[in-house]
Enzyme design. Sequence first.
Site, PDB file in Angstrom:
ATOM      1  N   CYS A  20       1.210  -3.676   3.984  1.00 60.00           N
ATOM      2  CA  CYS A  20      -0.074  -3.042   4.275  1.00 60.00           C
ATOM      3  C   CYS A  20      -1.170  -4.048   4.590  1.00 60.00           C
ATOM      4  O   CYS A  20      -2.273  -3.666   4.965  1.00 60.00           O
ATOM      5  CB  CYS A  20      -0.493  -2.156   3.093  1.00 60.00           C
ATOM      6  SG  CYS A  20       0.465  -0.627   3.029  1.00 60.00           S
ATOM      7  N   LYS A  23      -2.682  -3.734   8.108  1.00 58.28           N
ATOM      8  CA  LYS A  23      -3.632  -2.696   8.506  1.00 58.28           C
ATOM      9  C   LYS A  23      -4.861  -3.312   9.171  1.00 58.28           C
ATOM     10  O   LYS A  23      -5.330  -4.388   8.791  1.00 58.28           O
ATOM     11  CB  LYS A  23      -4.077  -1.887   7.282  1.00 58.28           C
ATOM     12  CG  LYS A  23      -2.988  -1.007   6.707  1.00 58.28           C
ATOM     13  CD  LYS A  23      -3.474  -0.197   5.517  1.00 58.28           C
ATOM     14  CE  LYS A  23      -4.335   0.963   5.950  1.00 58.28           C
ATOM     15  NZ  LYS A  23      -4.530   1.936   4.855  1.00 58.28           N
ATOM     16  N   THR A  51     -12.528  12.403   6.130  1.00 54.06           N
ATOM     17  CA  THR A  51     -12.804  11.544   4.969  1.00 54.06           C
ATOM     18  C   THR A  51     -11.788  10.415   4.830  1.00 54.06           C
ATOM     19  O   THR A  51     -11.666   9.827   3.755  1.00 54.06           O
ATOM     20  CB  THR A  51     -12.825  12.366   3.657  1.00 54.06           C
ATOM     21  OG1 THR A  51     -11.512  12.905   3.407  1.00 54.06           O
ATOM     22  CG2 THR A  51     -13.843  13.483   3.723  1.00 54.06           C
ATOM     23  N   ASP A  53      -8.611  10.513   4.672  1.00 49.77           N
ATOM     24  CA  ASP A  53      -7.673  10.873   3.604  1.00 49.77           C
ATOM     25  C   ASP A  53      -6.270  10.368   3.927  1.00 49.77           C
ATOM     26  O   ASP A  53      -6.018   9.813   5.003  1.00 49.77           O
ATOM     27  CB  ASP A  53      -7.678  12.384   3.388  1.00 49.77           C
ATOM     28  CG  ASP A  53      -7.550  12.757   1.919  1.00 49.77           C
ATOM     29  OD1 ASP A  53      -6.845  12.044   1.192  1.00 49.77           O
ATOM     30  OD2 ASP A  53      -8.163  13.757   1.502  1.00 49.77           O
ATOM     31  N   ASP A  54      -5.349  10.581   2.995  1.00 52.88           N
ATOM     32  CA  ASP A  54      -4.028   9.984   3.091  1.00 52.88           C
ATOM     33  C   ASP A  54      -3.086  10.696   4.054  1.00 52.88           C
ATOM     34  O   ASP A  54      -2.103  10.095   4.504  1.00 52.88           O
ATOM     35  CB  ASP A  54      -3.386   9.944   1.699  1.00 52.88           C
ATOM     36  CG  ASP A  54      -4.162   9.060   0.753  1.00 52.88           C
ATOM     37  OD1 ASP A  54      -4.334   7.867   1.061  1.00 52.88           O
ATOM     38  OD2 ASP A  54      -4.627   9.559  -0.298  1.00 52.88           O
ATOM     39  N   ASP A  71       3.460   5.961   8.313  1.00 56.36           N
ATOM     40  CA  ASP A  71       3.132   4.617   7.873  1.00 56.36           C
ATOM     41  C   ASP A  71       4.255   3.673   8.284  1.00 56.36           C
ATOM     42  O   ASP A  71       5.435   3.985   8.096  1.00 56.36           O
ATOM     43  CB  ASP A  71       2.958   4.576   6.349  1.00 56.36           C
ATOM     44  CG  ASP A  71       1.708   3.807   5.934  1.00 56.36           C
ATOM     45  OD1 ASP A  71       1.544   2.670   6.417  1.00 56.36           O
ATOM     46  OD2 ASP A  71       0.929   4.335   5.138  1.00 56.36           O
ATOM     47  N   GLY A 142      14.283  10.128  14.230  1.00 57.14           N
ATOM     48  CA  GLY A 142      13.315   9.055  14.359  1.00 57.14           C
ATOM     49  C   GLY A 142      13.215   8.554  15.779  1.00 57.14           C
ATOM     50  O   GLY A 142      13.612   9.230  16.738  1.00 57.14           O
ATOM     51  N   HIS A 143      12.688   7.347  15.932  1.00 54.26           N
ATOM     52  CA  HIS A 143      12.503   6.744  17.246  1.00 54.26           C
ATOM     53  C   HIS A 143      12.622   5.235  17.112  1.00 54.26           C
ATOM     54  O   HIS A 143      12.182   4.650  16.118  1.00 54.26           O
ATOM     55  CB  HIS A 143      11.137   7.120  17.830  1.00 54.26           C
ATOM     56  CG  HIS A 143      10.934   6.632  19.231  1.00 54.26           C
ATOM     57  ND1 HIS A 143      11.663   7.100  20.284  1.00 54.26           N
ATOM     58  CD2 HIS A 143      10.085   5.691  19.746  1.00 54.26           C
ATOM     59  CE1 HIS A 143      11.281   6.492  21.405  1.00 54.26           C
ATOM     60  NE2 HIS A 143      10.321   5.631  21.098  1.00 54.26           N
ATOM     61  N   ASP A 230      -4.097   6.965  -2.912  1.00 52.31           N
ATOM     62  CA  ASP A 230      -3.288   5.822  -3.320  1.00 52.31           C
ATOM     63  C   ASP A 230      -3.947   4.541  -2.823  1.00 52.31           C
ATOM     64  O   ASP A 230      -4.696   4.536  -1.849  1.00 52.31           O
ATOM     65  CB  ASP A 230      -1.832   5.939  -2.855  1.00 52.31           C
ATOM     66  CG  ASP A 230      -1.676   6.001  -1.342  1.00 52.31           C
ATOM     67  OD1 ASP A 230      -2.686   6.200  -0.644  1.00 52.31           O
ATOM     68  OD2 ASP A 230      -0.536   5.862  -0.864  1.00 52.31           O
TER      69      ASP A 230
END
Length: 351
Positions: A20, A23, A51, A53-54, A71, A142-143, A230
């Site tokens: 992470c 990011k 906001t 948010d997750d 993610d 998936g990809h 989180d």
Amino acid sequence: MNAPDRAALRLTQFSHGGGCGCKIAPAVLSQMLARTVPGVLPPQLLVGVETADDAAVYQINGSQAIVATTDFFMPIVDDPFDFGAIAATNALSDVYAMGATPLFALALVGMPIDRLPVETMRSVLEGGEAICAKAGIPVAGGHTIDSVEPIYGLAAIGLVDPRHLKRNAGARPADVLILGKPLGVGIYSAALKKGRLNAKRYATMLASTTQLNTPGIALGRSEAVHALTDVTGFGLLGHLLEVCRASRIGARIAFDRLPLHPAVVELAREGSVTGASARNWASYGDDVALAGGLGDAERVLLTDPQTSGGLLAACAPDAVDSVLAVFRNEGFERACVIGECVAGPARARVD
């Protein structure tokens, strides 16, 4: 001694950033999104981008809403199986942070196919599949792309009763702040790249980053939990400030109450820090007041990007014991109270 590495290649040698810590900094992200024109906003869209948010939440009937999130990132560790497991755990965390139960996932894969053995790439996928199996969900597709750096993550889909939906908004003055996992994953990852993370510390990091944030499901059903998120790439202070802004309150935390992974303060003082930590502080440091006794190492820990970090809950004071019991029952022995919400502007104070 550095952490054990089963692979002949070091995955982290291919990535300019890991986990992470990849990011985009909060300030840059805000600039990127500042002129975004809102598109279609149906009333069923309970949670969008308003906001930060997750996850997005879309209501489909009176008792069910779909939770959708994605993610992915570059390697934070060298072992391919561990990389896949950490990335999958991190992706599913956003579902749990909304109070939801995961349903299935789609894999997002980018690999430098001319530089990595097929066995290594397959092991990354197996790590993610193992975590999804632990969560009781399938990887349903998936990809894949050929990319310069290894990239892996998930698009995760979950389900929640709208009455049990938790957001990063809704915290109230006098609410108690509880953090589910220790801090310091970014510092550990920086130490790993420098060859300063021993096998014991690596095992600690791996155990933390592959522990699914399952307490979110039970916390979602608690009316005493007013806000939930989180802690990931923006660090503890960054995600706490998101709660403050969304809830229109301030927060006060006590540094000496924060759960920390072993030796992270010493590693930070020795220079094992991520570039993301400095970018985080540059993005939101103006909204933070640090007590005089806190130095650079403490600031680094407060802004340290957490890959697959812990849940951060704001709950009523009389619910602290029951909220901690939820964490304990799910194996989060180091979950603890770190501070409280206060009336006032959306700022954070660290004593």
